[in-house]
Design an enzyme around this catalytic site. Sequence first.
Site, short mmCIF file in Angstrom:
data_model
loop_
_atom_site.label_atom_id
_atom_site.label_comp_id
_atom_site.label_asym_id
_atom_site.label_seq_id
_atom_site.Cartn_x
_atom_site.Cartn_y
_atom_site.Cartn_z
N CYS A 252 110.67 45.06 54.95
CA CYS A 252 111.69 45.65 55.81
C CYS A 252 112.19 44.65 56.83
CB CYS A 252 111.13 46.88 56.52
SG CYS A 252 109.62 46.57 57.45
N HIS A 399 108.07 49.85 61.28
CA HIS A 399 109.17 49.62 60.33
C HIS A 399 110.34 48.94 61.06
CE1 HIS A 399 111.52 50.22 56.76
NE2 HIS A 399 112.31 51.15 57.27
N ASN A 419 119.00 51.65 57.25
CA ASN A 419 117.68 51.47 56.65
C ASN A 419 117.81 50.63 55.38
OD1 ASN A 419 114.94 51.75 56.23
ND2 ASN A 419 114.95 53.99 56.21
#
Length: 453
Positions: A252, A399, A419
């Site tokens: 991520c 994250h 995202n």
Amino acid sequence: MFTVKVLWVCSLLVCGSYVMADTPANCTYEDVRGTWGFSSTEIAGDNSINCTVETQYTRKLKITLDFPDLAVDEFGNTGHWTMIYNQGFEVVIAGRKYFAFSFYEIQDNKVVSECCNTFPGWVHTVDERNWDCMQGMKLDCDARNRKAISQPDSRQLGEMPLRNLHTFAKVINSMQKHWVATGDTIFAGKTVKEAHRMIGGQRSARAFPPSATATNEHLRAARALPTLFDWRNKDGVNYVSPIRDQGDCGSCYAFGSMGLYEARERVFTNNTVQKVYSTQDVVSCSQYSQGCDGGFPYLIAGKYGQDFGLIEEECFPYEGKDMECIKTACARKYTRDYYYIGGYYGACNEPLMRAELVKNGPIAVSFEVYGDFMAYKSGIYHHITGLEGKFNPWEITNHVVLVVGYGEEQGVPYWIVKNSWGTSWGEDGFFRIRRGTDECSIESIAVGILPVI
Ligand SMILES: *[C@@H]1O[C@H](CO)[C@@H](O)[C@H](O)[C@H]1NC(C)=O
Ligand SMILES: *[C@@H]1O[C@H](CO)[C@@H](O)[C@H](O)[C@H]1NC(C)=O
Ligand SMILES: *[C@@H]1O[C@H](CO)[C@@H](O)[C@H](O)[C@H]1NC(C)=O
């Protein structure tokens, strides 16, 4: 004078079989603040220098790292420094930039953070010309700077597929009306462990600083900003690069970092340059992160982009797994500057984030992911307490995502966030999250960069 114990025992990437996000070190600001001896080599190489091979440290320098971000060396030169989460620190002083990860080792199933020592790190002149290796040792070391924590038992997190996702979603939807949960998520059929990896990886340590108090000046500046702002539609123009999918790799941070660079390159070129950069290059080649086991935007969009540069996606296409670095002849794009919003780790807050977003473009953030986030479908997310571990075992993860705008709906202020779980997830790949309350620590360590145009 001081001498340096050669401490490092294994490379960061292969140290033990400890599978988790980032490195397991848990060093705080107070652990690192103090007087250090930095030993460096006098190799004066370029950035291809390999600091993991045995080195002779001949140059020594004493540097005091003080509150809030002041660095002073033994000659009285001043500079600045920042923590990088709980993982390491960077110091810029007298024309040189020093960076090293804090030292840790695994003993008897315990992670021992030795916050008075670092792994071999890198030092280079700020013009990037001369590179040496370095190692740091805190001179006013204290027993409190050394700490052991038990390794979480990874068996707990199970190889079992996630269970009861539909019931979980139903319970969430019955508890509140701000956001909608679904059981039909990209996590259906995944094991708990796989889901953890996609959401940043299991962590043993949480080290988000509290969001810094906003000063009157911060608030005054924020009042002059628009009440709604969205880089996907600024005067009809989209400056945000396409949504991507990180797959089962804990990358991520690479997607958040490349998304940050891509968007800012669009902003600073009036959208005439619309490139997509290689996340696999970061996963495979960066020594400033841990491949599919995590990393931080400050060190990737920022430091890696400045020191090594980024290549375009087609040059090293994403495969979503740890694999060997391929050295390509492709042109590299560089980062001119990078910073924690507020100036250093611990100085971030909501009005400063908005000011930075409007002025320079999207910002990379990290936030704490609880199990309920897995069920997100639409609306303004906020964490619902009381469901921890009820449906599936869950450890909070960290994250990395990209904030591209903000707004307010029925009195609830929110951030608009990009995202890296594909376009079918959430609101076409984006989500909204409550703003102004440091929801899940999302307002505590935002990062900005400036690309070389
Ligand atoms: C540095 O050298 C070691 C030992 O030769 C090698 O295993 C490692 O891959 C090298 N690292 C880099 C980044 O070149
Ligand atoms: C990491 O260190 C902080 C500060 O010393 C502490 O509050 C926290 O509990 C530690 N985390 C773990 C998992 O030990
Ligand atoms: C930016 O791009 C738009 C759309 O192409 C154009 O109308 C505008 O003049 C450009 N601005 C500058 C400063 O070049």
